[in-house]
Design a protein around this motif. Structure first.
Motif, mmCIF file in Angstrom:
data_model
loop_
_atom_site.group_PDB
_atom_site.id
_atom_site.type_symbol
_atom_site.label_atom_id
_atom_site.label_comp_id
_atom_site.label_asym_id
_atom_site.label_seq_id
_atom_site.Cartn_x
_atom_site.Cartn_y
_atom_site.Cartn_z
ATOM 1 N N TRP A 33 -6.113 3.016 -0.453
ATOM 2 C CA TRP A 33 -6.226 1.364 -1.304
ATOM 3 C C TRP A 33 -5.150 0.266 -0.748
ATOM 4 O O TRP A 33 -3.473 1.320 -0.864
ATOM 5 C CB TRP A 33 -5.844 0.956 -2.538
ATOM 6 C CG TRP A 33 -5.474 0.258 -3.367
ATOM 7 C CD1 TRP A 33 -6.464 -1.088 -3.063
ATOM 8 C CD2 TRP A 33 -4.215 -0.885 -3.868
ATOM 9 N NE1 TRP A 33 -5.398 -1.883 -4.434
ATOM 10 C CE2 TRP A 33 -3.886 -1.792 -4.506
ATOM 11 C CE3 TRP A 33 -3.031 0.178 -3.957
ATOM 12 C CZ2 TRP A 33 -3.115 -2.100 -4.945
ATOM 13 C CZ3 TRP A 33 -2.374 -0.148 -4.658
ATOM 14 C CH2 TRP A 33 -1.592 -1.508 -4.587
ATOM 15 N N ALA A 34 -5.069 -0.083 -0.301
ATOM 16 C CA ALA A 34 -4.304 -1.318 0.249
ATOM 17 C C ALA A 34 -4.008 -2.932 -0.773
ATOM 18 O O ALA A 34 -5.116 -3.101 -1.030
ATOM 19 C CB ALA A 34 -4.235 -1.885 1.436
ATOM 20 N N SER A 71 1.399 -1.252 0.016
ATOM 21 C CA SER A 71 -0.156 -0.327 -0.172
ATOM 22 C C SER A 71 1.330 0.999 0.061
ATOM 23 O O SER A 71 1.805 1.149 0.629
ATOM 24 C CB SER A 71 -0.964 -0.110 0.940
ATOM 25 O OG SER A 71 -1.666 1.221 1.209
ATOM 26 N N SER A 118 -2.253 -0.782 -8.984
ATOM 27 C CA SER A 118 -1.816 0.800 -8.155
ATOM 28 C C SER A 118 -2.686 1.728 -9.494
ATOM 29 O O SER A 118 -2.859 2.352 -8.752
ATOM 30 C CB SER A 118 -0.683 0.896 -7.504
ATOM 31 O OG SER A 118 0.127 1.493 -8.673
#
Ligand code: BES
Ligand code: MN
Ligand code: ZN
Length: 503
Positions: free
Chosen positions: A457-458, A391, A449
């Motif tokens: 976001w992760a 992340s 990504s």
């Protein structure tokens, strides 16, 4: 059915139970429960310690039967290792050791005093929860398909945990988490001729119907084409089982923005035209464990009635070679509008995920977490103990790592620096679907990504942690524990703060 667990009271020598589970340290003083059994039996434990039969080493255990002066029919003594070294990981290991022993014994019920042990930084609800989940995990049986495959030994159905009343909160959490873990494991273990994308959608529909406040939407290929999900459609194109996009929503938090969970649901990954080598290919039935993990987490959150909003998206497809398969050098237009050059059809997980990650943005999520059995490289890097966490958001990453420590379902962070992004350059499209030779887990994360820009976001790569090893391997249910703990923290209920120690 998950294990039934409840709080109990009483001294270890005085409770009438098929099995009393107590712990002993290596070379240390006997904890109170073991001391009670020792005293009642006229010093049996001390004599066994003196003779070297009972050493208290971690992972060891000793069964004792019909001890004079002790009410329990059997006593299971579990090694706790060195007292000086005893922490959360060691407690969890002792719980697993005991649970595995009990799962092999012909017992329907047992009582444990392990919950009385002190664990630095952890309270009674934590200890009770870890015990309940460890015993539930070991008691799980996959219902095998076939004649004569049903086991006839009784299965552990009830666990009494001796602890004070405060521990009840931990058991309540464990009950919801256990249901989610069981659901994820069951889906993971099913063979891929049964567990197809349509089957996953059907199970999601049953889940929605069984729970108030849950709504379901399932997108079929026609709708995907209309929206422009060129990547998900391409991955599914070689299979007789058409893809699905499963969307579950839970409204437990009024009008707050939802937390989004996205899980890879490849029901079988043959590699496609870039077909995988034969040995181990059968393990690729587990390639939907990310999807199963987010569905299980969703179920746990709903069972716990967490006061937050959730959206759970599972893109599901089967990756097969055939005349209609997508192929290396295809250029796909994704839902985001970005084009992708396919350089390897076996890097399919990121393709189905990218369309799902774009789709979920219509719900304006406050965070997006995706879960996937994404890369063999992650297994090389971290083995089968830690999930890979990636992340660009330090706060979100920290919260997920802490939830993993708390739930004993641990992740380890890998960098997502811009330095890695150039590996995805393509001569024919905006991005290629594979990187170079090195850092495969990270370049896969970098690919994702590109489709989550502007969002918190992760990404969790569970390729190593989602199932065990060997012919009899079962799905583990990870990372339902980690993610549910994270959501419990978000809901502000029972948040125990960051975990400690990395042993
Ligand atoms: N599902 C696999 C990843 C995987 C491999 C998980 C082994 C668990 C065990 C994924 O779809 C895949 O095939 N990844 C490729 C990516 C490569 C082609 C860039 C891999 O890891 O080899
Ligand atoms: Mn693959
Ligand atoms: Zn895959």
């Amino acid at each position: 059915m998950t294990l039934e667990f409840r709080l109990a009271t009483g001294a270890a020598d005085a409770v009438d139970t098929p099995c009393a589970v107590v712990g002993v340290f290596q070379g240390g003083p006997l904890p109170p429960a073991a001391a009670a059994i020792d005293a009642a039996s006229g010093g049996v434990l001390k004599r066994l310690a003196d003779s070297g039969d009972l050493r208290g080493k971690a992972r060891s255990s000793l069964w004792l039967y019909h001890l004079a002066g002790v009410k329990a029919e059997r006593v299971l003594v579990v090694g706790l290792g060195d007292q000086a070294n005893f922490g959360a990981a060691q407690f969890s290991l002792a719980a697993q050791t005991a649970a595995q022993q009990l799962a092999r014994a012909p017992l329907a019920a047992a009582t444990t005093w392990l919950g009385e042990l002190d664990v630095a930084g952890r309270d009674a609800p934590w200890r009770a929860r870890v015990l309940a989940l460890a015993f539930d995990h070991a008691a799980y049986r996959f219902k095998l398909v076939g004649k004569g495959k049903q086991s006839s030994t009784p299965k552990l159905a009830r666990l009494d945990i001796v602890a004070d009343a405060a521990a009840q909160a931990g058991l309540d959490q464990a009950a919801g988490i256990a249901k989610g873990v069981e659901f994820a494991r069951e889906l993971g273990n099913l063979p891929p001729n049964i567990c197809t994308p349509a089957y996953l959608a059907e199970r999601a529909r049953q889940l929605a119907e069984a729970h108030e406040g849950v709504t379901l939407d399932v997108l079929e290929p026609e709708k995907m084409r209309e929206l422009g999900m060129g990547a998900l459609l391409a991955v599914g194109s070689g299979s007789m089982h058409p893809p699905r996009l499963i969307v579950l929503r839970w409204q437990g938090g009024g009008d707050a923005k939802p937390h989004a969970l996205v899980g890879k649901g490849v029901t079988f990954d043959s590699g496609g035209i870039n077909i995988k080598p034969s040995p181990g290919m059968e393990e690729m039935k587990f390639d939907m464990c990310g999807g199963a993990g987010v569905l299980g987490t969703f179920l746990a959150a709903v069972e716990l009635k967490l006061p937050l909003n959730l959206v759970c998206v599972v893109p599901s497809a089967e990756n097969m070679p055939g005349g209609e398969s997508y192929r290396p050098s295809d250029v796909l237009t994704t839902l985001s509008g970005l084009t992708v050059e396919v350089l390897n059809t076996d890097a399919e997980g990121r393709l189905i995920l990218c369309d799902a990650l774009s789709y979920v943005q219509r719900f304006e999520p406050q965070t997006i977490i995706d879960v996937a059995t994404l890369t063999g490289a992650c297994v090389v890097a971290l083995g089968k103990h830690a999930s890979g966490l990636m992340s660009a958001d330090d706060e979100l990453a920290g919260q997920l790592l802490a939830a993993g420590e708390d739930a004993m379902d641990r992740a380890w962070r890998l960098p997502l620096w811009d330095d890695y992004q150039s590996a995805l350059e393509s001569g024919n499209a905006d991005v290629a679907n594979i990187g170079g030779k090195y850092g495969g887990a990270i370049t896969a994360g970098c690919f994702l990504s590109r489709f989550t820009e502007g969002y918190r976001w992760a990404h969790l790569d569970i390729a190593g942690t989602a199932w065990g090893e060997g012919r009899k391997a079962l799905a583990t249910g990870r990372p339902v524990g980690l993610l549910t703990q994270y959501l419990i923290g978000k809901a502000g209920a029972g948040d125990q703060g960051p975990g400690t120690g990395n042993k």
